[in-house]
Design an enzyme around this catalytic site. Sequence first.
Site, PDB file in Angstrom:
ATOM      1  N   HIS A 199       0.836  -1.200   0.000  1.00  0.00           N
ATOM      2  CA  HIS A 199       0.000   0.000   0.000  1.00  0.00           C
ATOM      3  C   HIS A 199       0.873   1.252   0.000  1.00  0.00           C
ATOM      4  O   HIS A 199       2.076   1.167   0.260  1.00  0.00           O
ATOM      5  CB  HIS A 199      -0.903   0.041   1.252  1.00  0.00           C
ATOM      6  CG  HIS A 199      -0.125   0.204   2.530  1.00  0.00           C
ATOM      7  ND1 HIS A 199       0.575  -0.833   3.111  1.00  0.00           N
ATOM      8  CD2 HIS A 199       0.105   1.281   3.325  1.00  0.00           C
ATOM      9  CE1 HIS A 199       1.188  -0.408   4.196  1.00  0.00           C
ATOM     10  NE2 HIS A 199       0.933   0.887   4.356  1.00  0.00           N
ATOM     11  N   ASP A 201       0.796   5.192   1.920  1.00  0.00           N
ATOM     12  CA  ASP A 201       0.111   5.854   3.033  1.00  0.00           C
ATOM     13  C   ASP A 201      -0.580   7.108   2.496  1.00  0.00           C
ATOM     14  O   ASP A 201       0.028   7.886   1.755  1.00  0.00           O
ATOM     15  CB  ASP A 201       1.122   6.231   4.130  1.00  0.00           C
ATOM     16  CG  ASP A 201       1.736   4.994   4.798  1.00  0.00           C
ATOM     17  OD1 ASP A 201       1.167   3.897   4.663  1.00  0.00           O
ATOM     18  OD2 ASP A 201       2.789   5.138   5.463  1.00  0.00           O
ATOM     19  N   HIS A 256       4.824   0.152  -0.060  1.00  0.00           N
ATOM     20  CA  HIS A 256       5.572  -0.673   0.887  1.00  0.00           C
ATOM     21  C   HIS A 256       4.668  -1.755   1.470  1.00  0.00           C
ATOM     22  O   HIS A 256       3.441  -1.699   1.312  1.00  0.00           O
ATOM     23  CB  HIS A 256       6.186   0.212   1.996  1.00  0.00           C
ATOM     24  CG  HIS A 256       5.187   1.058   2.723  1.00  0.00           C
ATOM     25  ND1 HIS A 256       4.618   2.201   2.186  1.00  0.00           N
ATOM     26  CD2 HIS A 256       4.622   0.932   3.954  1.00  0.00           C
ATOM     27  CE1 HIS A 256       3.772   2.732   3.046  1.00  0.00           C
ATOM     28  NE2 HIS A 256       3.752   1.983   4.129  1.00  0.00           N
ATOM     29  N   ARG A 266       8.062  -8.699  15.240  1.00  0.00           N
ATOM     30  CA  ARG A 266       8.400  -7.342  14.803  1.00  0.00           C
ATOM     31  C   ARG A 266       7.410  -6.392  15.460  1.00  0.00           C
ATOM     32  O   ARG A 266       6.209  -6.669  15.524  1.00  0.00           O
ATOM     33  CB  ARG A 266       8.293  -7.223  13.284  1.00  0.00           C
ATOM     34  CG  ARG A 266       8.474  -5.781  12.779  1.00  0.00           C
ATOM     35  CD  ARG A 266       8.436  -5.721  11.259  1.00  0.00           C
ATOM     36  NE  ARG A 266       8.310  -4.355  10.798  1.00  0.00           N
ATOM     37  CZ  ARG A 266       9.327  -3.551  10.518  1.00  0.00           C
ATOM     38  NH1 ARG A 266      10.568  -3.982  10.671  1.00  0.00           N
ATOM     39  NH2 ARG A 266       9.108  -2.327  10.105  1.00  0.00           N
TER      40      ARG A 266
HETATM   41  C1  LIG Z   1      -7.552  -0.983   3.904  1.00  0.00           C
HETATM   42  C2  LIG Z   1      -7.383   0.147   4.544  1.00  0.00           C
HETATM   43  C3  LIG Z   1      -6.644   0.293   5.846  1.00  0.00           C
HETATM   44  C4  LIG Z   1      -6.321   1.769   5.864  1.00  0.00           C
HETATM   45  C5  LIG Z   1      -7.643   2.314   5.335  1.00  0.00           C
HETATM   46  C6  LIG Z   1      -7.814   1.492   4.077  1.00  0.00           C
HETATM   47  O1  LIG Z   1      -9.134   1.464   3.578  1.00  0.00           O
HETATM   48  C7  LIG Z   1      -6.842   2.040   3.007  1.00  0.00           C
HETATM   49  C8  LIG Z   1      -5.660   2.781   3.643  1.00  0.00           C
HETATM   50  C9  LIG Z   1      -5.134   2.073   4.897  1.00  0.00           C
HETATM   51  C10 LIG Z   1      -4.133   2.916   5.696  1.00  0.00           C
HETATM   52  C11 LIG Z   1      -2.659   2.691   5.335  1.00  0.00           C
HETATM   53  C12 LIG Z   1      -1.785   3.630   6.179  1.00  0.00           C
HETATM   54  C13 LIG Z   1      -2.200   3.613   7.659  1.00  0.00           C
HETATM   55  O2  LIG Z   1      -1.746   2.415   8.272  1.00  0.00           O
HETATM   56  C14 LIG Z   1      -3.724   3.752   7.817  1.00  0.00           C
HETATM   57  C15 LIG Z   1      -4.120   3.969   9.282  1.00  0.00           C
HETATM   58  C16 LIG Z   1      -4.229   4.830   6.932  1.00  0.00           C
HETATM   59  O3  LIG Z   1      -4.449   5.992   7.204  1.00  0.00           O
HETATM   60  O4  LIG Z   1      -4.485   4.315   5.672  1.00  0.00           O
HETATM   61  C17 LIG Z   1      -4.370   2.536   7.143  1.00  0.00           C
HETATM   62  C18 LIG Z   1      -5.896   2.399   7.222  1.00  0.00           C
HETATM   63  C19 LIG Z   1      -6.347   1.541   8.397  1.00  0.00           C
HETATM   64  O5  LIG Z   1      -5.628   0.635   8.845  1.00  0.00           O
HETATM   65  O6  LIG Z   1      -7.479   1.771   8.848  1.00  0.00           O
HETATM   66  O1  LIG Z   2       4.689  -1.989  10.515  1.00  0.00           O
HETATM   67  C1  LIG Z   2       5.417  -1.562   9.633  1.00  0.00           C
HETATM   68  O2  LIG Z   2       6.619  -1.733   9.631  1.00  0.00           O
HETATM   69  C2  LIG Z   2       4.790  -0.780   8.481  1.00  0.00           C
HETATM   70  C3  LIG Z   2       3.288  -0.724   8.601  1.00  0.00           C
HETATM   71  C4  LIG Z   2       2.657   0.220   7.650  1.00  0.00           C
HETATM   72  O3  LIG Z   2       3.119   0.421   6.560  1.00  0.00           O
HETATM   73  C5  LIG Z   2       1.435   0.910   8.071  1.00  0.00           C
HETATM   74  O4  LIG Z   2       0.963   0.674   9.205  1.00  0.00           O
HETATM   75  O5  LIG Z   2       0.925   1.728   7.280  1.00  0.00           O
HETATM   76 FE   LIG Z   3       2.188   2.104   5.581  1.00  0.00          FE
END
Ligand SMILES: C=C1C[C@]23C[C@@]1(O)CC[C@H]2[C@@]12CC[C@H](O)[C@@](C)(C(=O)O1)[C@H]2[C@@H]3C(=O)O
Ligand SMILES: O=C(O)CCC(=O)C(=O)O
Ligand SMILES: [Fe+2]
Length: 327
Positions: A199, A201, A256, A266
């Site tokens: 994904h 961020d 990543h 981890r």
């Molecule tokens: C599948 C998902 C988890 C996420 C929200 C989403 O619909 C798409 C983006 C995901 C992500 C990736 C980065 C962060 O870990 C996170 C908190 C964010 O802002 O976007 C996660 C979301 C999540 O885990 O709720």
């Molecule tokens: O846990 C990690 O090392 C990365 C996790 C990550 O990419 C995320 O939480 O968005």
């Molecule tokens: Fe991430």
Amino acid sequence: MVALSNPPMEQFFVKTTKPNTKPIIIPDIPLIDLSKPESKQHLVKACQDFGFFKVVNHGVPAKFINKLELEAVKFFSSPLSVKEKSGPPDPFGYGNKSIGTNGDVGWVEYLLLNTKPESDYPENFRGVVNDYVSLVKKMACEIMELLADEMKLQPRNVFSKLLMDEESDSVFRLNHYPPFPEIQENERNGRKLVGFGEHTDPQIISVLRSNNTSGLEIFLRDGSWVSVPPDSESFFINVGDSLQVMTNGRFKSVKHRVVANGRKSRMSMIYFGGPPLSEKIAPLPSLMQGEEGSLYKEFTWFEYKKSAYKTRLSDNRLGLFEKITAS
Ligand SMILES: C=C1C[C@]23C[C@@]1(O)CC[C@H]2[C@@]12CC[C@H](O)[C@@](C)(C(=O)O1)[C@H]2[C@@H]3C(=O)O
Ligand SMILES: O=C(O)CCC(=O)C(=O)O
Ligand SMILES: [Fe+2]
């Protein structure tokens, strides 16, 4: 009573392109020494070429990192029934194996926390998380001001003010990836166990710190996944989708993922610096050259976030906001 079943194990694996090969170690992961003034040029290059870099001499005292890690270890080693009292993550709280609300799974348990003061935290986390987040946010702001300086953007807090804003929509996350003993057998068969699927961020900038267990991989432009050697004393920074847009694609939000480790746990802690919900996310006018037009449609962080949270992890979230240009 209906028993909640775990997702089938098959869903946790990805195929590796070449079975039986060791993960590639990134040859020259950009290394930024924040104590050196020449880090500015390096920083801009790292954001353009990789969207990812490692920071040393960052000024965050180890004491604050260790305190938080200790609380995280205690929390994740408590019984599931205790951890579940802090869940589900809607959007904040404890989650286990299921990520987001659209069907993603990973070999991970986590705690997602709101960084706004007065947010509701599980016992023992309040002070330590607030201390850690303020220090890491300060470092992220310093990095963004160096970037603005080097790119000759005025004012120099053009990015950092978004994180400093009282309404900044930032998130803090603790991830715990338990070891998975049968990993080698699976790797021989060309499969990797996914801890956190691929994904980008969505926010502006993410600041990651982990213990000394490997697992993080970044996707290079040549199409390869490379393993990032862990370093518990450094921070790893990645450009988020919003910073990609604000720089009109000059900086890349890096794809990543995390793959599970066979022997060791981890543990990672990530600060996701986001803008206020009402903020318009658009290329900075002072950065645009000549006839350069925006690569993106106009949107606010609220609109992007709403759309992003409807997507699966691996979806190209920014794609929906790209302008279609005639070639
Ligand atoms: C599948 C998902 C988890 C996420 C929200 C989403 O619909 C798409 C983006 C995901 C992500 C990736 C980065 C962060 O870990 C996170 C908190 C964010 O802002 O976007 C996660 C979301 C999540 O885990 O709720
Ligand atoms: O846990 C990690 O090392 C990365 C996790 C990550 O990419 C995320 O939480 O968005
Ligand atoms: Fe991430």
